[in-house]
Design a protein around this motif. Structure first.
Motif, PDB file in Angstrom:
ATOM      1  N   ASP A 122     -15.740  10.798  -2.829  1.00 51.25           N
ATOM      2  CA  ASP A 122     -14.081  10.949  -2.873  1.00 51.25           C
ATOM      3  C   ASP A 122     -13.520  11.321  -1.371  1.00 51.25           C
ATOM      4  OD1 ASP A 122     -14.111  10.525  -5.527  1.00 51.25           O
ATOM      5  OD2 ASP A 122     -14.590  12.576  -6.080  1.00 51.25           O
ATOM      6  N   ALA A 123     -12.712  10.600  -0.966  1.00 53.54           N
ATOM      7  CA  ALA A 123     -12.170  10.814   0.449  1.00 53.54           C
ATOM      8  C   ALA A 123     -10.597  10.619   0.574  1.00 53.54           C
ATOM      9  CB  ALA A 123     -12.937   9.703   1.305  1.00 53.54           C
ATOM     10  N   PRO A 124     -10.283  11.441   1.616  1.00 55.54           N
ATOM     11  CA  PRO A 124      -8.738  11.101   1.697  1.00 55.54           C
ATOM     12  C   PRO A 124      -8.620   9.639   2.799  1.00 55.54           C
ATOM     13  CG  PRO A 124      -9.370  13.111   2.776  1.00 55.54           C
ATOM     14  CD  PRO A 124     -10.724  12.643   2.380  1.00 55.54           C
ATOM     15  N   ILE A 125      -7.868   9.156   2.076  1.00 56.53           N
ATOM     16  CA  ILE A 125      -7.349   7.601   2.819  1.00 56.53           C
ATOM     17  C   ILE A 125      -6.077   7.530   3.272  1.00 56.53           C
ATOM     18  CG2 ILE A 125      -9.234   6.543   1.276  1.00 56.53           C
ATOM     19  CD1 ILE A 125      -6.876   5.403  -0.358  1.00 56.53           C
ATOM     20  N   PRO A 126      -5.474   6.881   4.257  1.00 56.48           N
ATOM     21  CA  PRO A 126      -4.292   6.414   4.642  1.00 56.48           C
ATOM     22  C   PRO A 126      -3.613   6.175   3.237  1.00 56.48           C
ATOM     23  CG  PRO A 126      -5.885   5.205   5.922  1.00 56.48           C
ATOM     24  CD  PRO A 126      -6.547   5.754   4.787  1.00 56.48           C
ATOM     25  N   ALA A 127      -2.262   6.864   3.526  1.00 63.52           N
ATOM     26  CA  ALA A 127      -1.378   6.480   2.220  1.00 63.52           C
ATOM     27  C   ALA A 127      -0.959   5.286   2.127  1.00 63.52           C
ATOM     28  CB  ALA A 127       0.034   7.563   2.376  1.00 63.52           C
ATOM     29  N   GLN A 128      -0.753   4.931   0.890  1.00 63.75           N
ATOM     30  CA  GLN A 128      -0.541   3.305   0.510  1.00 63.75           C
ATOM     31  C   GLN A 128      -0.020   3.317  -0.788  1.00 63.75           C
ATOM     32  OE1 GLN A 128      -4.420   1.180   0.226  1.00 63.75           O
ATOM     33  NE2 GLN A 128      -4.894   2.922   1.257  1.00 63.75           N
ATOM     34  N   VAL A 129       0.979   2.423  -1.127  1.00 63.83           N
ATOM     35  CA  VAL A 129       1.520   1.997  -2.226  1.00 63.83           C
ATOM     36  C   VAL A 129       0.624   0.802  -3.197  1.00 63.83           C
ATOM     37  CG1 VAL A 129       3.546   1.373  -3.325  1.00 63.83           C
ATOM     38  CG2 VAL A 129       3.850   2.424  -1.160  1.00 63.83           C
ATOM     39  N   ILE A 130       0.456   1.254  -4.375  1.00 63.69           N
ATOM     40  CA  ILE A 130      -0.139   0.398  -5.238  1.00 63.69           C
ATOM     41  C   ILE A 130       0.586   0.300  -6.507  1.00 63.69           C
ATOM     42  CG2 ILE A 130      -2.393   1.138  -4.198  1.00 63.69           C
ATOM     43  CD1 ILE A 130      -3.044   2.660  -7.134  1.00 63.69           C
ATOM     44  N   SER A 131       0.199  -0.583  -7.226  1.00 63.38           N
ATOM     45  CA  SER A 131       0.920  -0.977  -8.415  1.00 63.38           C
ATOM     46  C   SER A 131      -0.116  -0.575  -9.462  1.00 63.38           C
ATOM     47  CB  SER A 131       1.365  -2.396  -8.661  1.00 63.38           C
ATOM     48  OG  SER A 131       1.877  -2.573 -10.055  1.00 63.38           O
ATOM     49  N   THR A 132       0.417   0.538 -10.598  1.00 61.59           N
ATOM     50  CA  THR A 132      -0.465   1.042 -11.442  1.00 61.59           C
ATOM     51  C   THR A 132      -0.424   0.376 -12.757  1.00 61.59           C
ATOM     52  OG1 THR A 132       0.957   2.824 -12.395  1.00 61.59           O
ATOM     53  CG2 THR A 132      -0.075   3.429 -10.435  1.00 61.59           C
ATOM     54  N   ALA A 150       2.813   3.763  -7.328  1.00 63.75           N
ATOM     55  CA  ALA A 150       2.429   4.930  -6.770  1.00 63.75           C
ATOM     56  C   ALA A 150       1.940   4.877  -5.411  1.00 63.75           C
ATOM     57  CB  ALA A 150       1.445   5.368  -7.768  1.00 63.75           C
ATOM     58  N   THR A 151       2.063   6.249  -4.694  1.00 62.29           N
ATOM     59  CA  THR A 151       1.567   6.352  -3.275  1.00 62.29           C
ATOM     60  C   THR A 151       0.151   7.104  -3.640  1.00 62.29           C
ATOM     61  OG1 THR A 151       3.612   6.200  -2.339  1.00 62.29           O
ATOM     62  CG2 THR A 151       1.659   7.197  -1.276  1.00 62.29           C
ATOM     63  N   ILE A 152      -0.827   6.547  -3.164  1.00 64.33           N
ATOM     64  CA  ILE A 152      -2.188   7.144  -2.996  1.00 64.33           C
ATOM     65  C   ILE A 152      -2.561   7.667  -1.568  1.00 64.33           C
ATOM     66  CG2 ILE A 152      -2.834   5.984  -5.083  1.00 64.33           C
ATOM     67  CD1 ILE A 152      -4.668   4.339  -3.302  1.00 64.33           C
ATOM     68  N   GLU A 203     -12.267   3.840  10.603  1.00 63.24           N
ATOM     69  CA  GLU A 203     -12.481   5.229  11.263  1.00 63.24           C
ATOM     70  C   GLU A 203     -11.819   6.269  10.237  1.00 63.24           C
ATOM     71  OE1 GLU A 203     -10.763   7.608  14.999  1.00 63.24           O
ATOM     72  OE2 GLU A 203     -10.148   5.524  14.905  1.00 63.24           O
ATOM     73  N   PHE A 204     -12.490   7.288  10.108  1.00 59.40           N
ATOM     74  CA  PHE A 204     -12.039   8.171   8.970  1.00 59.40           C
ATOM     75  C   PHE A 204     -11.095   9.088  10.002  1.00 59.40           C
ATOM     76  CE2 PHE A 204     -13.090  12.346   7.098  1.00 59.40           C
ATOM     77  CZ  PHE A 204     -12.063  12.297   6.185  1.00 59.40           C
ATOM     78  N   ARG A 205      -9.980   9.080   9.196  1.00 58.38           N
ATOM     79  CA  ARG A 205      -8.676  10.163   9.638  1.00 58.38           C
ATOM     80  C   ARG A 205      -8.328  11.294   8.960  1.00 58.38           C
ATOM     81  NH1 ARG A 205      -7.784   4.654   9.679  1.00 58.38           N
ATOM     82  NH2 ARG A 205      -7.766   3.355  11.792  1.00 58.38           N
ATOM     83  N   GLY A 206      -9.064  11.449   7.824  1.00 54.70           N
ATOM     84  CA  GLY A 206      -8.568  12.531   7.072  1.00 54.70           C
ATOM     85  C   GLY A 206      -9.275  13.835   7.285  1.00 54.70           C
ATOM     86  N   GLN A 207      -9.640  14.201   8.518  1.00 57.13           N
ATOM     87  CA  GLN A 207     -10.259  15.548   8.617  1.00 57.13           C
ATOM     88  C   GLN A 207      -9.562  16.687   8.407  1.00 57.13           C
ATOM     89  OE1 GLN A 207     -10.338  12.872  10.842  1.00 57.13           O
ATOM     90  NE2 GLN A 207     -12.323  12.516  11.532  1.00 57.13           N
ATOM     91  N   THR A 208      -8.136  16.556   8.706  1.00 52.57           N
ATOM     92  CA  THR A 208      -7.153  17.955   8.699  1.00 52.57           C
ATOM     93  C   THR A 208      -7.006  17.828   7.150  1.00 52.57           C
ATOM     94  OG1 THR A 208      -6.171  17.340  10.621  1.00 52.57           O
ATOM     95  CG2 THR A 208      -5.088  18.723   8.983  1.00 52.57           C
ATOM     96  N   ALA A 209      -6.659  16.765   6.552  1.00 54.33           N
ATOM     97  CA  ALA A 209      -6.569  16.985   4.914  1.00 54.33           C
ATOM     98  C   ALA A 209      -8.100  17.465   4.252  1.00 54.33           C
ATOM     99  CB  ALA A 209      -6.312  15.553   4.441  1.00 54.33           C
ATOM    100  N   LEU A 210      -9.166  16.971   4.776  1.00 52.26           N
ATOM    101  CA  LEU A 210     -10.173  17.651   4.141  1.00 52.26           C
ATOM    102  C   LEU A 210     -10.656  18.893   4.328  1.00 52.26           C
ATOM    103  CD1 LEU A 210     -12.712  16.452   2.633  1.00 52.26           C
ATOM    104  CD2 LEU A 210     -13.994  16.065   4.632  1.00 52.26           C
TER     105      LEU A 210
END
Length: 202
Positions: free
Chosen positions: A51-61, A69-71, A160-167
């Motif tokens: 499980d990892a933080p990922i860049p915010a993106q809009v998907i269709s659920t 939804a924004t994940i 590149e992993f950019r979710g260090q702060t969120a983690l």
């Protein structure tokens, strides 16, 4: 109406016994969770599942007619992750589990000693200090090694992993708990010194 000393003593004993029972259950749960986390990591042969933080993106659920939804996080199944990164992911789970189990065990031990009438003494001071350090190790160990592991996971995806702060912020409650217990260490250390002085006057 004021509580009598006998009633207060019974309530204190009941609280301590409850703490011991809950602590034992927590230890069992933490060990189960740790084993399950390792099993989940290697659930897919030849890949790791994280499980990892990922860049915010809009998907269709798949809700209704396909609500948007924004994940900001997701479960990734990635092959060809470097051995060092996989080891880091395992160490993150192990250090988190052992740190929290140690903290719970030290808390149970402190409750047992207080149940026996030993409250303000140097042993309890050391137990609480160890509890505080265990919480810090669980937090720092898990998120430091998990960051390193996720760097390897994203590298295997040519990203590149950019979710260090969120983690790191996700586990900040452990650091706060460690600080809170650290304050208790100061209180118990002062109480132990006052009790020693009082005994010297008798």
């Amino acid at each position: 109406m004021a509580r009598t000393p006998e009633l207060q003593a019974r309530r204190d004993r009941s609280d301590l016994v409850t703490g011991i029972i809950v602590g034992a259950l927590v230890i069992a749960f933490l060990l189960f969770r740790g084993a399950n986390a390792v099993a989940s990591l290697f659930a897919t042969p030849g890949a790791v599942t994280v499980d990892a933080p990922i860049p915010a993106q809009v998907i269709s659920t798949g809700l209704g007619e396909g609500a948007e939804a924004t994940i900001t996080s997701g479960t990734l199944v990635v092959a060809d992750v470097s051995t060092i990164s996989v080891v880091c992911l395992v160490l993150a789970i192990v250090l988190s589990t052992l740190g929290l189990v140690a903290a719970a065990a030290l808390g149970v031990w402190s409750c047992i000693r207080m149940l026996r009438g030993r409250v303000f003494d140097q042993v309890n001071v050391r137990l609480l200090f160890g509890l505080s350090m265990s919480l810090l190790i669980a937090w720092a160990g898990e998120y430091w090694f998990r960051n390193m592991g996720l760097n390897g996971v994203f590298a295997a995806l040519d990203d590149e992993f950019r979710g260090q702060t969120a983690l790191n912020l996700a586990g900040i409650s452990l650091a706060v708990a460690a600080v809170a217990v650290g304050v208790l260490v100061l209180v118990f250390r002062r109480g132990a010194a006052l009790q020693k002085d009082a005994e010297g006057l008798v």
